[in-house]
Write a protein that holds these residues in place. Structure first.
Motif, PDB file in Angstrom:
ATOM      1  N   GLU A 246     -53.817  15.609 -11.166  1.00  0.00           N
ATOM      2  CA  GLU A 246     -53.236  15.390 -12.490  1.00  0.00           C
ATOM      3  C   GLU A 246     -52.146  16.415 -12.794  1.00  0.00           C
ATOM      4  O   GLU A 246     -51.086  16.083 -13.333  1.00  0.00           O
ATOM      5  N   ARG A 247     -52.410  17.690 -12.444  1.00  0.00           N
ATOM      6  CA  ARG A 247     -51.419  18.739 -12.684  1.00  0.00           C
ATOM      7  C   ARG A 247     -50.161  18.467 -11.857  1.00  0.00           C
ATOM      8  O   ARG A 247     -49.041  18.603 -12.348  1.00  0.00           O
TER       9      ARG A 247
ATOM     10  N   ASP B 245     -48.262  15.473 -13.471  1.00  0.00           N
ATOM     11  CA  ASP B 245     -47.571  15.826 -14.709  1.00  0.00           C
ATOM     12  C   ASP B 245     -46.339  16.680 -14.445  1.00  0.00           C
ATOM     13  O   ASP B 245     -45.283  16.492 -15.074  1.00  0.00           O
TER      14      ASP B 245
ATOM     15  N   GLN C  17     -42.521  15.380 -15.399  1.00  0.00           N
ATOM     16  CA  GLN C  17     -41.718  16.073 -16.401  1.00  0.00           C
ATOM     17  C   GLN C  17     -40.323  16.396 -15.901  1.00  0.00           C
ATOM     18  O   GLN C  17     -39.393  16.555 -16.707  1.00  0.00           O
TER      19      GLN C  17
ATOM     20  N   LYS D 260     -50.485   8.240 -19.132  1.00  0.00           N
ATOM     21  CA  LYS D 260     -49.816   9.515 -18.852  1.00  0.00           C
ATOM     22  C   LYS D 260     -48.303   9.367 -19.005  1.00  0.00           C
ATOM     23  O   LYS D 260     -47.625  10.248 -19.543  1.00  0.00           O
TER      24      LYS D 260
ATOM     25  N   THR E 280     -45.843  11.327 -21.737  1.00  0.00           N
ATOM     26  CA  THR E 280     -44.699  12.161 -21.345  1.00  0.00           C
ATOM     27  C   THR E 280     -43.412  11.645 -21.969  1.00  0.00           C
ATOM     28  O   THR E 280     -42.570  12.427 -22.439  1.00  0.00           O
TER      29      THR E 280
END
Length: 758
Positions: free
Chosen positions: A545-546, A549, A553, A591, A595
């Protein structure tokens, strides 16, 4: 005196009845003999006219179809892809082979064209193109499409023949085994239709028309004997029993027709205006009048039987009819309150007929209406109970539904893309017909069952008498029926266990519906009987997940797609269920939306990408999930990168400079000097604004140019490296594999290999 009057009237009635029956018998006999002599010649002329219409219909349909085939083949002959293929050479042909093959597949795939295959034959190229792809000409006509009448030399001679289009006689084509063992397999009887153009003698197209399919489509006569002649009087196609020594047809003006009787055989001919062919139906006289003789025999038998039965019943009913009729009339008079007298005539028959006819029609309407309403009320009762809808005290009778053991069958329909492309019917209308088919199949084995539609793609059957053996036979029969349309849709069939009397009806239904989510991710009909019990989570780990993301981004679509592809591959190996795939897809969409909202983009790109793809519950294969993620991630990342780069002159200068000078030696200091800033500051600034390192951006542009050169040119790999800005071939190979996962040689071979075009 009263008794005498009653007896006299009764005798008069009996006499009239008997006389009336005998008169009807005489009239029927006279009418039959008059009709037999009057219409025998008329029937003969009607049969001849019927055969003339049949040969006219067949010739017109054949001629129209030959014109349609010619137009279709010329459209293919002068299409853009075929023209590019004729003028191309080297490796650039391979991509065009696939495009031409796709055009051929569209033509052959139309069932109304009755085309088995289409070949593109080149004079100076040993390869030819068909619906199966490319193959050597010698192998194709000696192994795959071989015929005694059309050997390999025949196809070579067509380059020197002076014509634009020609339909050759039908012949049986075979597929010979590639090894010495085995027998030749018949592919069918085809007309070779060759299309050329006078300006080009190095190329022609062959359409293999299925002769039997054309015959079945255009020949509507009950008599199977049929033959087609060309302008020279040679038989092009023959079907049925063709008599020996039959007369050869004389070529008539276009559109003329004729019928000739020779040796007790009728020959019906019609000339075609487009192809110049002559079409002939052959009907023996004995066959033509066989039906008349059978009809005469049947009529004579019926007349004799009618005479015997009429005489018998006229006597019987004349004797026994008076008293029952009078009793029926009295009953009817008492029912409607009318005082109907008995005249010397017999009006009772008219009154009885009217009354009984009205009563019968009224009863039929009432019975039909009651059956329909009862069936609908029963269905509504089931639906209300399943949906937990209270329908008042009168609906309490539906509690009897759970008085016996029962089980559910829930059918969920999934429509494939081919359905939306080809089917003209409304899917709701098709679902109705599917429900009727399921109901008919299940009710034949379980008469007390009920099938109803709960949702637009969900059908439910309730079996009140569960029987495992019958159930397996029923499911096997339904799966065989569904398999006929497997290219358009498939089913998920959830089978519940047997529930006892005390089970909760609605809860049992909901448990069965949840079983639908336990199907595997395939494009085939599946039967699910119990939950898999999988407890493994289908979502990302915290580390994944990290990573997701962070890359989202900065708009790094390539890394995101690699991460999603690896996770989907892991789910495929673990045989994840549809429910787990949908949970994972919904989590990714959430997600992305989160974002996009953080960047102030209002989810424009994400929502557009989702709208262009089926909803998540309409995805049923790993390929579709990858396409869905690709559209979603690429569109979202482009939007994110654009918002990070917009309005920044330094970033615009750097990207434009790299796009223009990627083949030159580019370093961070060279570009920074152009901007009058330091290299360290430019490196930090570029990474902060774009989320990408300066070096990675340069290599990405260069590798993109290298991919284009590998596919569109014949340059050596070393020359491609120099052209893309790499002076060292080892550095080029290493960087290319990093960005594409393949070496340059493997990348070119994968995308230009003939096998990938089939």
């Amino acid at each position: 005196m009263k008794f005498f009057s009653f007896r006299s009237r009764r005798s008069s009635l009996l006499f009239r009845l008997l006389l009336g029956f005998l008169t009807v018998i005489v009239l029927l006999a006279s009418l039959y003999f008059f009709s037999y002599t009057m219409y025998q010649n008329h029937i003969r002329s009607e049969i001849i006219r019927y055969n003339e219409q049949n040969i006219r219909f067949a010739s017109e349909r054949y001629e129209e179809h030959f014109q349609l085939i010619q137009k279709q083949m010329y459209a293919l002959y002068f299409s853009e892809n075929v023209t590019r293929l004729r003028n191309s050479s080297g490796n650039s042909r391979f991509e065009l082979y696939d495009l031409v093959k796709q055009e051929i597949t569209k033509v052959v795939g139309n069932p109304l064209m009755h085309i088995d295959n289409v070949f593109l034959v080149f004079k100076d190229n040993r390869l030819m193109v068909s619906k199966a792809g490319t193959a050597e000409r010698s192998v194709y006509f000696e192994k795959i499409y071989t015929s005694k009448e059309y050997p390999g030399s025949f196809w070579q001679k067509q380059f020197s023949q002076a014509y634009t289009s020609r339909l050759y006689a039908a012949s049986t084509f075979y597929e010979n085994p590639f090894f010495e063992t085995g027998e030749a397999i018949s592919k069918g009887e085809f007309y070779p239709y060759v299309i050329k153009h006078w300006q080009y003698d190095d190329f022609y197209i062959v359409a293999m028309l299925d002769a039997d399919r054309l015959y079945n489509a255009f020949h509507r006569s009950v008599n199977p004997n049929f033959i087609i002649y060309d302008q020279q009087g040679t038989a092009v196609y023959a079907k049925g029993d063709i008599p020996a020594g039959m007369p050869r047809p004389e070529r008539k003006p276009d559109g003329d027709e004729a019928s000739v009787l020779v040796d007790h055989t009728y020959y019906f001919t019609k000339s075609g205006g487009h192809s110049g062919f002559t079409y002939m139906n052959i009907v023996p006289v004995s066959r033509m009048f066989e039906q008349i003789s059978q009809l005469n025999l049947i009529l004579l038998s019926l007349l004799a039987a009618a005479l015997l039965v009429s005489v018998f019943f006229s006597i019987m009913f004349s004797v026994r009819f008076n008293r029952p009729v009078r009793q029926i009339v009295n009953s009817i008079q008492q029912a409607d309150g009318k005082d109907v007298s008995i005249p010397t005539g017999i009006p009772e028959f008219e009154l009885i007929g009217r009354k009984l006819d009205d009563m019968q029609k009224t009863n039929a309407r009432i019975e039909q209406d009651l059956v329909l309403k009862t069936t609908k009320l029963e269905s509504y009762g089931y639906i209300n109970k399943l949906k937990k809808i209270y329908d008042g005290p009168h609906g309490a009778g539906m509690d009897a539904l759970s008085a016996h053991s029962f089980r559910f069958l829930v059918f969920e329909i999934s429509y494939k893309p081919l359905f939306w492309e080809n089917m003209q019917d409304d899917p709701d209308r098709l679902t109705y017909f599917i429900r009727e088919c399921i109901n008919q199949g299940i009710s034949s084995e379980f008469p007390r069952s009920l099938t109803l539609q709960m949702e637009n793609r969900q059908i439910v059957s309730v079996l009140s008498e569960p029987d495992d053996a019958k159930l397996e036979m029923c499911l096997e029969s339904l799966q065989g029926m569904f398999g006929n349309d497997a290219d358009y849709y498939f089913f998920t069939i959830a089978v519940s266990p047997v529930y006892p009397q005390s089970s909760d009806f609605t809860g049992a239904y909901e448990q069965t519906v949840r079983l639908l989510q336990e199907r595997m991710l395939t494009e085939e009909t599946q039967v699910v009987r119990e939950a898999s019990g999988r407890q493994t989570s289908s979502l990302f780990t915290q580390a994944q997940e990290r990573q997701f993301d962070e890359n989202l981004q900065v708009g790094n679509a390539q890394e995101l797609l690699h991460l999603l592809d690896r996770h989907l591959s892991l789910m495929e190996r673990k045989e994840a269920s549809v429910r787990q795939y949908r949970e994972f897809a919904a989590d990714i969409v959430q997600k992305v939306r989160k974002t996009m909202y953080a960047f102030g983009l209002k989810e424009r790109a994400a929502e557009q990408a989702i709208a262009e793809t089926n909803p998540i519950d309409g995805l049923y294969s790993g390929r579709q999930y990858r396409m869905f993620f690709s559209r979603l991630i690429v569109a979202s990342c482009e939007e994110i990168r654009s918002i990070r780069k917009s309005g920044d002159p330094i970033i615009e200068f750097v990207t434009e400079y790299v796009q223009t000078n990627f083949a030159q030696d580019i370093t961070l200091d060279i570009v920074a000097e152009q901007l009058h800033i330091t290299g360290g500051y430019l490196s930090t600034y570029f990474k902060e604004k774009t989320g990408e390192y300066f070096v990675d951006y340069i290599n990405g542009v260069r590798i993109g140019e290298a991919k284009r050169a590998l596919l569109e040119t014949d340059l050596k790999i070393q020359d491609v490296a120099l052209r893309s800005g790499y002076q060292n071939i080892n550095s080029f190979n290493r960087m290319f594999k990093k960005f594409s996962g393949l070496s340059p040689r493997e990348y070119r071979k994968l995308h230009l290999s003939p096998d990938t075009q089939v």
